[in-house]
Scaffold this active site. Structure first.
Site, PDB file in Angstrom:
ATOM      1  N   SER A 126       0.828  -1.211   0.000  1.00 42.24           N
ATOM      2  CA  SER A 126       0.000   0.000   0.000  1.00 42.24           C
ATOM      3  C   SER A 126       0.862   1.261   0.000  1.00 42.24           C
ATOM      4  O   SER A 126       0.728   2.123  -0.869  1.00 42.24           O
ATOM      5  CB  SER A 126      -0.923  -0.011   1.219  1.00 42.24           C
ATOM      6  OG  SER A 126      -1.650   1.199   1.322  1.00 42.24           O
ATOM      7  N   GLY A 150      -1.651   4.002   1.914  1.00 45.19           N
ATOM      8  CA  GLY A 150      -0.921   4.330   0.711  1.00 45.19           C
ATOM      9  C   GLY A 150      -1.792   4.545  -0.506  1.00 45.19           C
ATOM     10  O   GLY A 150      -1.479   5.382  -1.370  1.00 45.19           O
ATOM     11  N   GLU A 156      -4.694   2.741  15.943  1.00 42.95           N
ATOM     12  CA  GLU A 156      -5.094   1.543  15.202  1.00 42.95           C
ATOM     13  C   GLU A 156      -5.840   0.565  16.095  1.00 42.95           C
ATOM     14  O   GLU A 156      -6.867   0.004  15.700  1.00 42.95           O
ATOM     15  CB  GLU A 156      -3.850   0.851  14.629  1.00 42.95           C
ATOM     16  CG  GLU A 156      -3.163   1.608  13.513  1.00 42.95           C
ATOM     17  CD  GLU A 156      -1.797   1.052  13.178  1.00 42.95           C
ATOM     18  OE1 GLU A 156      -1.223   1.473  12.167  1.00 42.95           O
ATOM     19  OE2 GLU A 156      -1.285   0.185  13.938  1.00 42.95           O
ATOM     20  N   HIS A 170       7.187   4.304   9.141  1.00 40.96           N
ATOM     21  CA  HIS A 170       6.597   4.089  10.463  1.00 40.96           C
ATOM     22  C   HIS A 170       7.763   3.860  11.417  1.00 40.96           C
ATOM     23  O   HIS A 170       8.770   3.251  11.053  1.00 40.96           O
ATOM     24  CB  HIS A 170       5.673   2.874  10.410  1.00 40.96           C
ATOM     25  CG  HIS A 170       5.024   2.485  11.718  1.00 40.96           C
ATOM     26  ND1 HIS A 170       4.629   3.406  12.668  1.00 40.96           N
ATOM     27  CD2 HIS A 170       4.693   1.266  12.216  1.00 40.96           C
ATOM     28  CE1 HIS A 170       4.073   2.761  13.687  1.00 40.96           C
ATOM     29  NE2 HIS A 170       4.109   1.474  13.443  1.00 40.96           N
ATOM     30  N   ASP A 207       6.211  -4.346   9.135  1.00 42.26           N
ATOM     31  CA  ASP A 207       6.977  -4.140  10.366  1.00 42.26           C
ATOM     32  C   ASP A 207       7.628  -5.423  10.869  1.00 42.26           C
ATOM     33  O   ASP A 207       8.794  -5.426  11.285  1.00 42.26           O
ATOM     34  CB  ASP A 207       6.068  -3.602  11.479  1.00 42.26           C
ATOM     35  CG  ASP A 207       5.636  -2.162  11.258  1.00 42.26           C
ATOM     36  OD1 ASP A 207       6.376  -1.426  10.571  1.00 42.26           O
ATOM     37  OD2 ASP A 207       4.574  -1.789  11.779  1.00 42.26           O
ATOM     38  N   SER A 219       8.741 -12.255  -5.652  1.00 42.00           N
ATOM     39  CA  SER A 219       7.630 -11.493  -5.083  1.00 42.00           C
ATOM     40  C   SER A 219       6.527 -11.289  -6.118  1.00 42.00           C
ATOM     41  O   SER A 219       6.807 -10.902  -7.266  1.00 42.00           O
ATOM     42  CB  SER A 219       8.122 -10.125  -4.601  1.00 42.00           C
ATOM     43  OG  SER A 219       7.026  -9.282  -4.295  1.00 42.00           O
ATOM     44  N   SER A 252     -29.955  14.795  12.237  1.00 36.53           N
ATOM     45  CA  SER A 252     -31.202  15.279  12.840  1.00 36.53           C
ATOM     46  C   SER A 252     -31.005  15.567  14.320  1.00 36.53           C
ATOM     47  O   SER A 252     -30.063  15.079  14.957  1.00 36.53           O
ATOM     48  CB  SER A 252     -32.297  14.223  12.680  1.00 36.53           C
ATOM     49  OG  SER A 252     -32.029  13.102  13.514  1.00 36.53           O
ATOM     50  N   ASP A 275       0.335   6.034  16.778  1.00 35.18           N
ATOM     51  CA  ASP A 275      -0.163   5.272  15.636  1.00 35.18           C
ATOM     52  C   ASP A 275      -0.701   3.916  16.075  1.00 35.18           C
ATOM     53  O   ASP A 275      -1.810   3.519  15.690  1.00 35.18           O
ATOM     54  CB  ASP A 275       0.954   5.096  14.608  1.00 35.18           C
ATOM     55  CG  ASP A 275       0.470   4.443  13.329  1.00 35.18           C
ATOM     56  OD1 ASP A 275      -0.245   5.115  12.561  1.00 35.18           O
ATOM     57  OD2 ASP A 275       0.803   3.270  13.087  1.00 35.18           O
ATOM     58  N   GLU A 332     -23.462   3.030   6.767  1.00 36.56           N
ATOM     59  CA  GLU A 332     -23.601   4.455   7.055  1.00 36.56           C
ATOM     60  C   GLU A 332     -22.413   5.036   7.827  1.00 36.56           C
ATOM     61  O   GLU A 332     -22.328   6.258   7.999  1.00 36.56           O
ATOM     62  CB  GLU A 332     -24.908   4.717   7.827  1.00 36.56           C
ATOM     63  CG  GLU A 332     -26.143   4.501   6.971  1.00 36.56           C
ATOM     64  CD  GLU A 332     -27.409   5.057   7.608  1.00 36.56           C
ATOM     65  OE1 GLU A 332     -27.314   6.105   8.278  1.00 36.56           O
ATOM     66  OE2 GLU A 332     -28.471   4.444   7.437  1.00 36.56           O
TER      67      GLU A 332
END
Length: 338
Positions: free
Chosen positions: A26, A133, A194, A107, A82, A50, A251, A190, A230
């Protein structure tokens, strides 16, 4: 707190450098493509075999084995998961670090918790976009940007902040804001966000609401719309103008229910749990638990992921989203491409 914008950066300081983006997930795909489109000298480093290799090449990027990319570059941005980063650092990055190179991260996890400890004559900085990302890339393409955090851990060359700031602007961060912070502050806030709010807290709140309605005899489709679909409508309002603008838009009935019932759902017990979650992050307990989980084969992680994917809300959601084909017409996430 220092805040920087495009006007504060000099992208010319970045152009002479050879930049390696390690990883093409990402964040990796966004950094590589945005840097390239900003005129930088970019290559992508991946392990041999990969599945991302072909994706990167299809985007017109030059791809090398991870170690070769690290050897060739003088700015190495680590955007691998990580849990894998320390092993990759030892095998493919550390042997190719030399005095004056720049080691960068999206990070602060591995630097802050000392799973990676670079040699003292290497510059170390972080550019951490405050968004996934896929959004970093889509906002850049639109001429906008995602705010970024900038931190400098080691600065033997004396220009690491300038390099990091130029890097942040080259991926679009300076169009929004680049905020100065530390590896510690970025990492701990962070992880907390999360776990307790953005991912862990939100997903469990959604599923608990769905289960409560279905168990009470309401249609799963109704429960899905009320407790998941929603969420985007409400979050978009909060994102645009804060909680007060969201409450202005809904509302009076909804606002009164929000202000009188919300704290019954998220009460003192929840706040106490949040404090314990934060303490586990600050002490390094969570970081050790996660790295141990990875090194033991991710068995618990895989079981939890499988259980989550089999939750009834996922099947109901797939059915309902199929009735709204426009949801897939401009997807940020295309697993075949990015």
């Amino acid at each position: 707190m220092k805040v920087f914008y495009d006007r504060d950066a000099d992208l010319s300081v970045l152009r002479p450098h050879r930049i390696a983006i390690l990883g093409f997930g990402s964040q990796g795909h966004a950094h590589a493509l945005n840097l390239r489109d900003s005129g930088m000298d970019v290559r992508v480093g991946l392990r041999n075999g990969s599945p991302s290799w072909a994706k990167a090449e299809q985007q017109g990027l030059r791809v090398l084995a991870t170690a070769d990319a690290a050897r060739e570059a003088d700015i190495i941005m680590v955007l691998v998961p990580d849990e894998m980063a320390s092993d990759i650092f030892k095998s493919d990055i550390e042997p190719h670090l030399s005095a004056g190179k720049y080691l960068a991260f999206g990070h602060g996890f591995n630097i802050h918790f000392k799973f990676i400890q670079p040699r003292a004559d290497v510059n170390v900085f972080m550019i951490a976009p405050k968004g996934p990302g896929h959004l970093v890339r889509s906002e850049y393409v639109k001429g906008r940007g995602v705010p970024c955090l900038l931190a400098v851990q080691q600065d033997p060359s004396g220009d690491t902040e300038k390099i990091g700031l130029a890097y942040g602007c080259a991926i679009g961060g300076g169009r929004a804001a680049i905020i100065s912070t530390s590896f510690r502050e970025e990492t701990e806030t962070d992880l907390f966000g999360e776990q307790s709010v953005l991912c862990g807290g939100l997903t469990e709140l959604i599923r608990a609401g769905y289960e409560t309605l279905v168990e009470a005899g309401y249609a799963p489709e109704m429960a899905y719309f009320e407790c998941l679909h929603e969420v985007k409508l409400i979050v978009d309002l909060i994102y645009e103008g804060g909680i007060s603008d969201m409450r202005y838009s809904i509302s009076n009935t909804a606002e009164y229910g929000d202000m009188t019932r919300g704290r019954r759902v998220i009460g003192e017990a929840t706040r106490a749990t949040m404090k314990q979650i934060l303490a586990d992050i600050q002490s390094g307990k969570f970081a050790k638990e996660w790295i141990d989980e990875y090194r033991q084969g991710l068995q618990n992680f895989k079981r939890l992921r499988k259980d989550a994917e089999q939750h009834p809300i996922e099947e109901v959601g797939r059915q309902l989203r199929s009735f709204m084909p426009w949801l897939g017409s401009e997807r940020l996430v295309d697993r075949a491409r990015n």
